[in-house]
Design a protein around this motif. Structure first.
Motif, PDB file in Angstrom:
ATOM      1  N   SER A  38       0.865  -1.190   0.000  1.00  0.00           N
ATOM      2  CA  SER A  38       0.000   0.000   0.000  1.00  0.00           C
ATOM      3  C   SER A  38       0.899   1.236   0.000  1.00  0.00           C
ATOM      4  CB  SER A  38      -0.882  -0.013   1.256  1.00  0.00           C
ATOM      5  OG  SER A  38      -1.234   1.299   1.641  1.00  0.00           O
ATOM      6  N   THR A  39       0.628   2.171  -0.900  1.00  0.00           N
ATOM      7  CA  THR A  39       1.442   3.401  -0.932  1.00  0.00           C
ATOM      8  C   THR A  39       1.255   4.195   0.370  1.00  0.00           C
ATOM      9  OG1 THR A  39      -0.303   4.585  -2.113  1.00  0.00           O
ATOM     10  CG2 THR A  39       1.470   3.614  -3.453  1.00  0.00           C
ATOM     11  N   ASN A  40       0.070   4.101   0.998  1.00  0.00           N
ATOM     12  CA  ASN A  40      -0.119   4.790   2.284  1.00  0.00           C
ATOM     13  C   ASN A  40       0.820   4.209   3.341  1.00  0.00           C
ATOM     14  OD1 ASN A  40      -2.188   6.528   1.412  1.00  0.00           O
ATOM     15  ND2 ASN A  40      -3.288   6.301   3.347  1.00  0.00           N
ATOM     16  N   GLN A  62      -0.881  -2.195  -6.443  1.00  0.00           N
ATOM     17  CA  GLN A  62      -0.875  -2.401  -4.986  1.00  0.00           C
ATOM     18  C   GLN A  62      -1.432  -3.794  -4.694  1.00  0.00           C
ATOM     19  OE1 GLN A  62      -1.585   1.624  -2.560  1.00  0.00           O
ATOM     20  NE2 GLN A  62      -3.376   1.006  -3.689  1.00  0.00           N
ATOM     21  N   GLY A  65      -3.971  -2.589  -1.202  1.00  0.00           N
ATOM     22  CA  GLY A  65      -4.523  -1.225  -1.202  1.00  0.00           C
ATOM     23  C   GLY A  65      -5.682  -1.141  -0.218  1.00  0.00           C
ATOM     24  N   ARG A  66      -5.702  -0.049   0.548  1.00  0.00           N
ATOM     25  CA  ARG A  66      -6.734   0.110   1.576  1.00  0.00           C
ATOM     26  C   ARG A  66      -7.639   1.280   1.256  1.00  0.00           C
ATOM     27  NH1 ARG A  66      -4.809   1.963   5.889  1.00  0.00           N
ATOM     28  NH2 ARG A  66      -2.607   2.248   5.408  1.00  0.00           N
ATOM     29  N   GLY A  67      -8.933   1.106   1.508  1.00  0.00           N
ATOM     30  CA  GLY A  67      -9.885   2.195   1.387  1.00  0.00           C
ATOM     31  C   GLY A  67     -10.304   2.653   2.774  1.00  0.00           C
ATOM     32  N   ARG A  68     -11.230   3.590   2.838  1.00  0.00           N
ATOM     33  CA  ARG A  68     -11.718   4.054   4.144  1.00  0.00           C
ATOM     34  C   ARG A  68     -12.496   2.932   4.818  1.00  0.00           C
ATOM     35  NH1 ARG A  68     -13.829   8.327   1.380  1.00  0.00           N
ATOM     36  NH2 ARG A  68     -15.858   7.695   2.134  1.00  0.00           N
ATOM     37  N   TRP A  73      -9.005  -1.568  -1.388  1.00  0.00           N
ATOM     38  CA  TRP A  73      -9.012  -0.747  -2.612  1.00  0.00           C
ATOM     39  C   TRP A  73      -8.352  -1.587  -3.708  1.00  0.00           C
ATOM     40  CZ3 TRP A  73     -11.620   3.472  -3.923  1.00  0.00           C
ATOM     41  CH2 TRP A  73     -11.278   4.111  -5.119  1.00  0.00           C
ATOM     42  N   VAL A  83      -1.476   6.658  -5.235  1.00  0.00           N
ATOM     43  CA  VAL A  83      -0.464   7.626  -4.825  1.00  0.00           C
ATOM     44  C   VAL A  83      -0.735   8.127  -3.410  1.00  0.00           C
ATOM     45  CG1 VAL A  83      -1.725   9.549  -5.928  1.00  0.00           C
ATOM     46  CG2 VAL A  83       0.718   9.779  -5.501  1.00  0.00           C
ATOM     47  N   SER A  84       0.343   8.364  -2.677  1.00  0.00           N
ATOM     48  CA  SER A  84       0.227   8.906  -1.317  1.00  0.00           C
ATOM     49  C   SER A  84       1.266   9.997  -1.138  1.00  0.00           C
ATOM     50  CB  SER A  84       0.484   7.814  -0.277  1.00  0.00           C
ATOM     51  OG  SER A  84      -0.396   6.731  -0.482  1.00  0.00           O
ATOM     52  N   LYS A 134     -18.466   5.034  -8.337  1.00  0.00           N
ATOM     53  CA  LYS A 134     -17.243   5.610  -7.759  1.00  0.00           C
ATOM     54  C   LYS A 134     -16.079   5.544  -8.748  1.00  0.00           C
ATOM     55  CE  LYS A 134     -14.611   5.502  -3.515  1.00  0.00           C
ATOM     56  NZ  LYS A 134     -14.792   5.571  -2.085  1.00  0.00           N
ATOM     57  N   GLY A 137     -11.168   7.857  -4.769  1.00  0.00           N
ATOM     58  CA  GLY A 137     -11.383   8.034  -3.333  1.00  0.00           C
ATOM     59  C   GLY A 137     -10.110   8.497  -2.651  1.00  0.00           C
ATOM     60  N   VAL A 138     -10.275   8.973  -1.425  1.00  0.00           N
ATOM     61  CA  VAL A 138      -9.164   9.552  -0.661  1.00  0.00           C
ATOM     62  C   VAL A 138      -9.126   8.913   0.724  1.00  0.00           C
ATOM     63  CG1 VAL A 138      -8.259  11.693   0.333  1.00  0.00           C
ATOM     64  CG2 VAL A 138      -9.505  11.782  -1.837  1.00  0.00           C
ATOM     65  N   ILE A 156      -4.490   8.690  -2.429  1.00  0.00           N
ATOM     66  CA  ILE A 156      -5.545   8.879  -3.435  1.00  0.00           C
ATOM     67  C   ILE A 156      -5.527   7.708  -4.416  1.00  0.00           C
ATOM     68  CG2 ILE A 156      -6.383  10.361  -5.304  1.00  0.00           C
ATOM     69  CD1 ILE A 156      -5.154  12.743  -3.883  1.00  0.00           C
ATOM     70  N   GLY A 157      -6.687   7.174  -4.674  1.00  0.00           N
ATOM     71  CA  GLY A 157      -6.822   6.115  -5.673  1.00  0.00           C
ATOM     72  C   GLY A 157      -7.786   6.571  -6.752  1.00  0.00           C
TER      73      GLY A 157
HETATM   74  C1  BTN Z   1     -11.777   5.209  -0.260  1.00  0.00           C
HETATM   75  O1  BTN Z   1     -12.527   5.801  -1.015  1.00  0.00           O
HETATM   76  O2  BTN Z   1     -12.176   4.263   0.454  1.00  0.00           O
HETATM   77  C2  BTN Z   1     -10.333   5.626  -0.191  1.00  0.00           C
HETATM   78  C3  BTN Z   1      -9.493   4.914  -1.202  1.00  0.00           C
HETATM   79  C4  BTN Z   1      -8.028   5.307  -1.132  1.00  0.00           C
HETATM   80  C5  BTN Z   1      -7.161   4.402  -1.973  1.00  0.00           C
HETATM   81  C6  BTN Z   1      -5.761   4.903  -2.079  1.00  0.00           C
HETATM   82  S1  BTN Z   1      -4.838   4.103  -3.339  1.00  0.00           S
HETATM   83  C7  BTN Z   1      -3.386   4.880  -2.783  1.00  0.00           C
HETATM   84  C8  BTN Z   1      -3.430   4.847  -1.273  1.00  0.00           C
HETATM   85  N1  BTN Z   1      -2.905   3.606  -0.772  1.00  0.00           N
HETATM   86  C9  BTN Z   1      -3.831   2.889  -0.149  1.00  0.00           C
HETATM   87  O3  BTN Z   1      -3.648   1.761   0.362  1.00  0.00           O
HETATM   88  N2  BTN Z   1      -4.984   3.521  -0.159  1.00  0.00           N
HETATM   89  C10 BTN Z   1      -4.889   4.811  -0.834  1.00  0.00           C
END
Ligand code: BTN
Length: 275
Positions: A38-40, A62, A65-68, A73, A83-84, A134, A137-138, A156-157
């Motif tokens: 995950s870039t975050n 990724q 990748g994680r979302g909220r 993600w 990108v983070s 969608k 997302g952020v 941001i994805g």
């Molecule tokens: C959402 O809408 O749930 C937020 C999604 C955010 C995804 C981005 S992709 C780059 C960064 N790395 C992650 O693991 N998550 C965010």
């Protein structure tokens, strides 16, 4: 060989990105990974090691990748933007974090608008949707040290070149991409450069003027933020009422049974125009 070339064409181009970001804060340190969890997570670990304000981590793929709210993600190779950025401001406060949340949504919507017909709209707190599906997302995460908030990571994805079958079946109809809407493959390097340019502008507004500087533009891009029947899932439970704009802390104000409250943590899950 042909496959290699196809893959090259899909990869982010560090040289072109560097040219686009030339003297911007977000151009000073940029890591581009072929594949990463995950870039975050990577940006957080760089932040803990003292990485400078404006450090950028991007990836072509990724694996985690994680979302909220703990969601996954989906981040297929070469298809989306992942990108983070590490943000360190002299005054990292909850107010700054709320302003960055909104600023990132504005930067996203403004970057995508020229590319997709039926321009994306924002849904509180910062989902980016086109026709209810969608597109981006952020995920803003704060890291605290002994003295309080230390730095933020703004991830941001964007769904860029996915086609319908790239999304898991549970997301069919609920997710879309720049390619699905615009009808052609988009240049991810160009899009990432533009996104970071827009983020540079709007994060600066957030840093110097807080939520009040960002809210007017955010509300213009988010028709559902006023005068709509809305349903929210908040940390305090389900909230239903009529949206009444954003409060100074970046929360969505909702009127129900004649009383107004500001929901600070949660997300808008349903919208209906008030008849
Ligand atoms: C959402 O809408 O749930 C937020 C999604 C955010 C995804 C981005 S992709 C780059 C960064 N790395 C992650 O693991 N998550 C965010």
């Amino acid at each position: 060989m042909a496959a290699e070339h196809a893959q090259d064409a899909l990869a982010l181009d560090p040289r072109r990105l560097h040219e686009m970001l030339d003297d911007l804060r977000f151009g000073r340190r940029v890591e581009i990974h072929d594949s990463i969890g995950s870039t975050n997570d990577r940006a957080k670990s760089l932040g803990r090691g003292g990485a400078a304000d404006g450090t950028v981590v991007a990836a072509n793929h990724q694996t985690a990748g994680r979302g909220r709210r703990g969601r996954v993600w989906h981040s297929p190779a070469g298809a989306g933007l992942y990108v983070s950025v590490v943000l360190r401001s002299p005054a990292i406060t909850a107010g700054y974090a709320a302003a960055v949340q909104l600023a990132a949504g504005v930067a996203l919507a403004e970057t995508l608008r020229p590319l997709v017909p039926r321009c994306p709209e924002l849904l509180w707190p910062n989902d980016c949707l086109c026709d209810g599906a969608k597109i981006a997302g952020v995920l803003v995460e704060a890291e605290s040290g002994a003295e309080g908030l230390d730095f933020l990571v703004c991830g941001i994805g964007v769904n860029v070149n996915q086609i319908e079958s790239d999304f898991p079946s549970a997301l069919m109809g609920a997710a879309t991409s720049v390619r699905m809407l615009g009808g052609r493959v988009a240049d991810r390097t160009e899009l990432l450069g533009r996104l970071l340019q827009a983020l540079d502008v709007w994060e600066d507004v957030a840093r110097h003027r807080g939520t009040c500087g960002v809210i007017p533009r955010w509300e213009e891009l988010a028709p559902s933020a006023r005068g709509h029947e809305v349903e929210l899932e908040s940390v305090d439970g389900f909230v239903k009422g009529v949206s009444a704009g954003l409060g100074e802390r970046g929360g969505l104000r909702v009127v129900s049974d004649g009383a107004e409250r500001e929901v600070l943590l949660g997300e808008l899950v349903r919208v209906r125009r008030k008849s």
